[in-house]
Design a protein around this motif. Structure first.
Motif, PDB file in Angstrom:
ATOM      1  N   ASN A   1       0.139  61.099  28.626  1.00 38.48           N
ATOM      2  CA  ASN A   1      -0.609  62.196  28.626  1.00 38.48           C
ATOM      3  C   ASN A   1      -1.066  63.015  27.459  1.00 38.48           C
ATOM      4  N   GLU A   2      -0.959  62.465  26.456  1.00 38.72           N
ATOM      5  CA  GLU A   2      -1.095  63.170  25.229  1.00 38.72           C
ATOM      6  C   GLU A   2      -1.768  62.228  24.238  1.00 38.72           C
ATOM      7  N   SER A   3      -2.534  62.485  23.262  1.00 40.19           N
ATOM      8  CA  SER A   3      -3.016  61.930  21.964  1.00 40.19           C
ATOM      9  C   SER A   3      -3.463  60.590  22.534  1.00 40.19           C
TER      10      SER A   3
ATOM     11  N   TYR B   1      -3.041  58.841  25.876  1.00 40.69           N
ATOM     12  CA  TYR B   1      -3.795  59.596  26.829  1.00 40.69           C
ATOM     13  C   TYR B   1      -5.362  58.786  26.801  1.00 40.69           C
TER      14      TYR B   1
ATOM     15  N   ALA C   1      -2.814  74.625  26.444  1.00 39.52           N
ATOM     16  CA  ALA C   1      -2.279  73.471  25.550  1.00 39.52           C
ATOM     17  C   ALA C   1      -2.435  73.805  24.025  1.00 39.52           C
TER      18      ALA C   1
ATOM     19  N   ARG D   1       0.507  74.533  21.418  1.00 40.68           N
ATOM     20  CA  ARG D   1       0.763  73.905  20.174  1.00 40.68           C
ATOM     21  C   ARG D   1       0.606  74.857  19.111  1.00 40.68           C
TER      22      ARG D   1
END
Length: 685
Positions: free
Chosen positions: A105-107, A110, A237, A241
């Motif tokens: 679900n990231e980078s 995703y 988000a 970070r």
């Protein structure tokens, strides 16, 4: 140039000047010509077709898709779009997984997941209800023989796509059910931004699909509300970070030009005489550092291993005649400059000073034990589960090892025990752990495993533990498997689709684990008032039986109280035409009891509409029950509860005979109860 009838497929760029951004152009020492060719466009020209999807290699992939979905290219523009999307995306995801990207679900993970889901959605638009994308992988690999790594990773690529597609299929079915429920309950022909966001965020529903389905039902979607929630999520988000970045101590702005690459001597020794090449404080290079300051120190050579490949950086000390410095972490930049994060405990350090650098022996040896164990673990997993197992990430510290690997189901207790046994068996064999640098082709002939998705140079470092484990690795290791002591798995769980995680300990970590078990057992024995571990099982069995008996007693009392509460409420019901309306507040009542009370109303009062508020501490719920006779006179629990919930800052819904909602503001319940009669009568025929 398309309007003139031409398509550019090759260009030349003459690189001649350096522009300083202020209009000044300085001739380059080495002017050059950069030539770029559009390979796929050239294929179109050579094969006499007008788009990439008609080029033979791509067309063969599309033909396989057409065969699976039962739709031919050229039948209609709508189906052609779906075929092109699926063809393009299955090519992309095959290469991405081959390069080591896993759905997440990231980078980049995703991006991969969205490509897979979009391709799967277009499959559904073509009538495919079952998984099919994984069946195209063989064709993609066959049409790209110039990439042999795809064939090597065929099994893992196919399994990742199949697992992700199957998972999305289940999610999509749940999402469709929720979307249909939202549409059926909507009274204003509009899907709220909140509902659209939930469908997208929780179920992966693309917002354009939500809009398309809504349009088919004559509804619109609150895109503005959706966009607002999406931006809020992105802001959260971003702030998260930023928060994590506050711990970062290495600044990309520090200029280390003029400093040679650090010489690492830590494979063979834990101490070294070195010279300070740079000191950084608060992101700036300084000449000195003094007592109490946190600084980064760069040495010309170092025994400290810098964080890399999942192995944490070394800790230890740097000393001069008058300075004592604690090294709390070590990292390196892309140029091979090792940076030691330090706290100056005593004295002063300056650039150019001669120092003695020493790695903490206890910490380093614990890290090496865990790192060597990670290699043995991967080999054992491949023996027990299959060769599709590939490393998908790892963390090796002095406390434990964490190993992520590609696999598609939870390990059974038997599999975990077998893996653990194999690792301990190899430890007991006392194999020498040998490290060698060799040409990469020679390493491959030896059967050495490369890190999935990693790129290597012509010469690689290989770590070998007998015939059992051979891997490419730049980390530090024990010189004999026996020095690991023992190996124990402490947990196994999922971290992403198709990726599992095992955590384990070795050496002194085993002793600490056993000590923690002893403490837990002793604490439990004290609570249960037993003085011998031999009595523990009997005491637990007795306690379970007592709890079971008490649960039955509580259930009986709860049912009795619920029945009594419902009777009291119904006895005070007011008559509105042919329907009775009852409303009451029940303190100290949870949602489960409220459901039981709702069942009682439906069974015993067919002519009644009951609105019940259940307050349990700082939480509260509402239930509306409409008997079968009340339904015939127009009562509808789902509609009634929306109106009642609005009075107390809540939301909810349900079927005509029963509905539930949450309460946002408990203080408004009593006032809301006075308006229930009017709300019910307004909804009757």
């Amino acid at each position: 140039m398309l309007n003139s009838g031409y398509v550019e497929f090759w260009n030349n760029v003459f690189t001649q000047f350096d522009n300083d951004g202020k209009g000044n152009y300085t001739p380059l020492d080495h002017p050059n010509i950069d030539t770029g060719m559009g390979l796929e466009r050239l294929a179109c020209i050579m094969q006499g077709v007008d788009n990439l999807f008609l080029v033979d290699t791509v067309q063969n992939i599309m033909k396989k898709i057409s065969e699976l979905v039962g739709v031919s290219y050229g039948e209609s523009e709508k189906t052609d779009i779906s075929l092109r999307v699926i063809t393009d995306h299955i090519r992309s995801v095959t290469f991405m997984i081959g390069d080591g990207v896993m759905p997440s679900n990231e980078s980049r993970g995703y991006v991969l997941r969205r490509l897979l889901r979009r391709a799967a959605r277009h499959g559904r638009l073509l009538g495919m209800k079952d998984s099919f994308l994984y069946k195209v992988v063989d064709t993609v690999i066959a049409e790209n023989p110039a990439y042999p790594e795809l064939a090597e990773k065929r099994e893992i690529i196919t399994k990742v796509i199949a697992t992700e597609e199957e998972s999305f299929g289940r999610t999509l079915d749940q999402g469709f059910a929720l979307l249909n429920d939202i549409i059926e309950k909507s009274e204003i022909n509009r899907i709220s931004g909140e509902d659209a966001f939930k469908l997208n965020d929780t179920f992966g529903f693309p917002v354009d699909l939500i809009k398309e389905i809504a349009a088919e039902r004559g509804m619109i979607v609150d895109i503005a509300g959706y966009d607002k929630l999406l931006q809020e999520q992105k802001k959260r988000a971003k702030e998260a970070r930023k928060k994590s970045d506050t711990e970062a101590w290495l600044s990309d702005a520090v200029d280390f030009s003029g400093i040679d690459k650090t010489v690492f001597v830590g494979y063979n020794t834990l101490h070294a005489d070195a010279t300070v090449k740079a000191i950084v404080k608060e992101g700036e290079k300084v000449q000195f550092g003094g007592t109490g300051e946190d600084v980064i120190i760069v040495l010309d050579e170092t025994p400290f291993y810098a964080e890399s490949g999942g192995q944490i950086g070394d800790v230890g000390s740097i000393r001069t005649a008058d300075a004592k410095i604690s090294v709390v972490d070590t990292v390196k930049d892309n140029n091979g400059i090792y940076m030691h994060r330090c706290h100056i405990d005593e004295g002063t350090i300056e650039t150019g000073a001669a120092v003695k650098a020493e790695v903490n022996r206890v910490s380093r040896f614990a890290i090496m034990r865990n790192h060597t164990a990670a290699h043995l673990l991967q080999a054992a997993l491949r023996q027990v589960l299959g060769t599709h197992v590939e490393q998908a990430g790892q963390l090796v510290t002095d406390e434990k090892l964490r190993f992520d690997f590609t696999h598609f189901s939870a390990l059974t207790p038997q599999e975990l025990k077998k893996v653990e046994y194999l690792v301990n068996k190899e430890i007991a064999k006392a194999y020498p752990v040998v490290t060698k640098e060799m040409p990469i082709e020679e390493a491959k002939k030896l059967g050495a495993m490369a890190l999935f998705g990693e790129k290597y140079g012509d010469v690689v470092r290989v770590v070998m533990a007998g015939e059992f484990s051979r891997e490419f690795c730049g980390g530090t290791h024990m010189d004999n498997t026996a020095k690991l002591g023992l190996f124990r798995i402490t947990s196994e769980n999922s971290v992403a689709a198709g990726v599992r995680r095992i955590e384990a300990v070795t050496g002194w970590g085993i002793i600490e684990l056993l000590d923690s078990y002893d403490k837990t057992m002793n604490d439990a024995m004290k609570v249960m008032k037993i003085n011998s571990i031999s009595k523990f099982s009997d005491a637990l069995e007795k306690l379970a039986e007592e709890n079971k008996a008490k649960d039955k007693e509580i259930e009986a009392l709860t049912a009795k109280l619920s029945s009594q509460g419902v009777e009291n409420m119904l006895s005070g019901a007011k008559q509105y035409g042919d329907v009775r309306v009852a409303c009451s507040r029940f303190n100290g009542t949870n949602s489960q009891t409220l459901k039981t009370m709702t069942d009682t109303v439906l069974e015993s009062a067919p002519d009644c509409v009951a609105v019940m508020f259940a307050v349990d501490g700082d939480k509260a719920n509402i239930s509306v029950a409409c008997g079968k006779d009340a339904l015939s006179h127009g009562a509808h629990a789902g509609k009634l509860i929306k109106a009642v919930a609005e009075l107390v800052g809540g939301r909810g819904g349900g079927k005509p005979e029963r509905a539930m909602a949450g309460v946002g503001d408990i203080s408004k319940i009593n006032e809301a109860m006075t308006k229930v009669g009017d709300i019910v009568t307004a909804n009757l025929k």
